[in-house]
Scaffold this motif. Structure first.
Motif, mmCIF file in Angstrom:
data_model
loop_
_atom_site.group_PDB
_atom_site.id
_atom_site.type_symbol
_atom_site.label_atom_id
_atom_site.label_comp_id
_atom_site.label_asym_id
_atom_site.label_seq_id
_atom_site.Cartn_x
_atom_site.Cartn_y
_atom_site.Cartn_z
ATOM 1 N N GLN A 53 0.822 -1.218 0.000
ATOM 2 C CA GLN A 53 0.000 0.000 0.000
ATOM 3 C C GLN A 53 0.858 1.272 0.000
ATOM 4 O O GLN A 53 0.613 2.213 0.743
ATOM 5 N N GLY A 54 1.867 1.264 -0.866
ATOM 6 C CA GLY A 54 2.690 2.450 -1.041
ATOM 7 C C GLY A 54 3.804 2.630 -0.033
ATOM 8 O O GLY A 54 4.548 3.612 -0.093
ATOM 9 N N GLU A 55 3.936 1.700 0.893
ATOM 10 C CA GLU A 55 4.980 1.808 1.905
ATOM 11 C C GLU A 55 6.024 0.714 1.728
ATOM 12 O O GLU A 55 5.700 -0.420 1.339
ATOM 13 N N LEU A 56 7.269 1.046 2.016
ATOM 14 C CA LEU A 56 8.334 0.054 2.064
ATOM 15 C C LEU A 56 8.322 -0.559 3.458
ATOM 16 O O LEU A 56 8.643 0.101 4.446
ATOM 17 N N ILE A 57 7.942 -1.828 3.534
ATOM 18 C CA ILE A 57 7.748 -2.487 4.825
ATOM 19 C C ILE A 57 9.043 -3.088 5.357
ATOM 20 O O ILE A 57 9.358 -2.990 6.531
ATOM 21 N N GLU A 58 9.806 -3.717 4.441
ATOM 22 C CA GLU A 58 10.987 -4.453 4.892
ATOM 23 C C GLU A 58 11.930 -4.664 3.720
ATOM 24 O O GLU A 58 11.505 -4.793 2.573
ATOM 25 N N SER A 59 13.215 -4.708 4.020
ATOM 26 C CA SER A 59 14.208 -5.031 2.996
ATOM 27 C C SER A 59 15.286 -5.905 3.600
ATOM 28 O O SER A 59 15.517 -5.885 4.815
ATOM 29 N N ALA A 60 15.925 -6.684 2.741
ATOM 30 C CA ALA A 60 16.989 -7.569 3.213
ATOM 31 C C ALA A 60 17.812 -8.033 2.017
ATOM 32 O O ALA A 60 17.330 -8.025 0.885
ATOM 33 N N PRO A 61 19.056 -8.431 2.251
ATOM 34 C CA PRO A 61 19.871 -8.953 1.156
ATOM 35 C C PRO A 61 19.470 -10.373 0.790
ATOM 36 O O PRO A 61 18.940 -11.127 1.615
ATOM 37 N N GLY A 62 19.719 -10.712 -0.474
ATOM 38 C CA GLY A 62 19.543 -12.082 -0.929
ATOM 39 C C GLY A 62 18.193 -12.674 -0.600
ATOM 40 O O GLY A 62 17.161 -12.012 -0.676
ATOM 41 N N ARG A 63 18.220 -13.931 -0.202
ATOM 42 C CA ARG A 63 16.979 -14.626 0.087
ATOM 43 C C ARG A 63 16.576 -14.540 1.556
ATOM 44 O O ARG A 63 15.605 -15.182 1.988
ATOM 45 N N ASP A 64 17.297 -13.746 2.337
ATOM 46 C CA ASP A 64 17.036 -13.692 3.776
ATOM 47 C C ASP A 64 15.582 -13.361 4.077
ATOM 48 O O ASP A 64 14.962 -13.955 4.969
ATOM 49 N N ILE A 65 15.045 -12.410 3.340
ATOM 50 C CA ILE A 65 13.692 -11.948 3.627
ATOM 51 C C ILE A 65 12.656 -13.042 3.373
ATOM 52 O O ILE A 65 11.599 -13.083 3.998
ATOM 53 N N PHE A 66 12.969 -13.970 2.467
ATOM 54 C CA PHE A 66 12.028 -15.045 2.139
ATOM 55 C C PHE A 66 12.142 -16.219 3.116
ATOM 56 O O PHE A 66 11.209 -17.002 3.262
ATOM 57 N N VAL A 67 13.283 -16.310 3.779
ATOM 58 C CA VAL A 67 13.502 -17.389 4.739
ATOM 59 C C VAL A 67 13.174 -16.938 6.159
ATOM 60 O O VAL A 67 12.588 -17.693 6.947
ATOM 61 N N ASN A 68 13.521 -15.695 6.463
ATOM 62 C CA ASN A 68 13.354 -15.208 7.836
ATOM 63 C C ASN A 68 12.875 -13.762 7.843
ATOM 64 O O ASN A 68 13.594 -12.856 8.289
ATOM 65 N N PRO A 69 11.640 -13.510 7.379
ATOM 66 C CA PRO A 69 11.129 -12.138 7.388
ATOM 67 C C PRO A 69 10.965 -11.630 8.811
ATOM 68 O O PRO A 69 10.616 -12.381 9.716
ATOM 69 N N LYS A 70 11.215 -10.328 8.989
ATOM 70 C CA LYS A 70 11.138 -9.744 10.330
ATOM 71 C C LYS A 70 9.754 -9.177 10.629
ATOM 72 O O LYS A 70 9.352 -9.099 11.793
#
Length: 256
Positions: free
Chosen positions: A226-243
């Motif tokens: 919805q127009g906001e940047l919620i989270e970012s991470a390098p590589g596949r980290d965000i898909f394995v361990n989202p915060k």
């Protein structure tokens, strides 16, 4: 090195749709950066900010900083009214979801933009044709029929031709907005493999058509909602361990 720096970017359309809200991010050079999230999150809008395609849309407000560092070390202030948009779009090329080939031959699809830019040397044009087709993994399939109509190519081939047409102008940054959404798995795999090789020479920013593609391709990933940047991470980290719980819910398919 950071290729793109975005600081406190806000953007609103006249109808209020797909606005961007205080986006700050850094995109490293020579990587594949993935922008993912549900439809309407602002991903495509952000892509269009990078090469000022939003100038053609009904934008009522845009503010913040978007800085691009050129290969020569110079800095372009994208949102500055004095910025030469033609030069910017040569530097920041774009490939859309639906392949749109010109009603010309395969060769002419690649040389047309170069000729408009003032390149008329036959040797240079032929070298650009071969180089860009090889970079887009299409050369072996079309090298013997460059004078055939581009419309005769399959959908997957047409999309790779659109990528080649972008690369023929030798941009520094390549934007891709769901470039494989209409392709079969084999064509999708070819495009993804091409992108992995292209990042050695280009900075690639991809809006993927699925979470799975995002996970396969991302060196860096940014989740938008919805127009906001919620989270970012390098590589596949965000898909394995989202915060963030919202990121986790989207990746797990609970919404979107």
């Amino acid at each position: 090195m950071d290729k793109i720096i975005v600081e406190h970017l806000f953007l609103n359309y006249s109808d209020g749709a797909e606005s961007l809200k205080d986006i700050s991010m850094r995109i490293p050079a020579n990587t594949i950066t993935v922008l993912f999230g549900p439809s309407g999150g602002g991903k495509s809008t952000l892509l269009r900010v990078f090469n000022r395609l939003n100038d053609l849309a009904d934008v009522v407000m845009v503010s913040g900083k978007v800085l691009i560092t050129g290969n020569d070390g110079s800095t372009i202030d994208v949102l500055d009214e004095k910025t030469d948009v033609v030069t910017l779009r040569r530097m920041v090329g774009m490939v859309f979801a639906r392949p749109i080939v010109l009603p010309m031959t395969i060769r002419q699809n690649l040389t047309y933009g170069l000729e408009l830019a003032g390149f008329n040397d036959h040797v240079h044009l032929e070298q650009a044709v071969e180089r860009s087709l090889k970079q887009s993994a299409l050369w072996d399939e079309v090298k013997d029929r460059l004078n055939d109509a581009a419309t005769a190519l399959s959908g997957g081939q047409q999309q790779r031709l659109c990528l080649a047409r972008c690369l023929a102008l030798e941009p520094e940054i390549v934007l891709l907005d769901e470039p494989t959404s209409g392709l079969d798995p084999i064509s999708t795999n070819i495009v993804e493999e091409s992108l992995n090789e292209l990042k050695q020479s280009y900075t690639i920013i991809l809006v993927p058509h699925s979470v799975q593609q995002a996970a396969r391709t991302a060196d860096n990933a940014f989740f938008f909602l919805q127009g906001e940047l919620i989270e970012s991470a390098p590589g596949r980290d965000i898909f394995v361990n989202p915060k963030d719980k919202r990121t986790e819910d989207y990746i797990e398919g609970r919404f979107g």
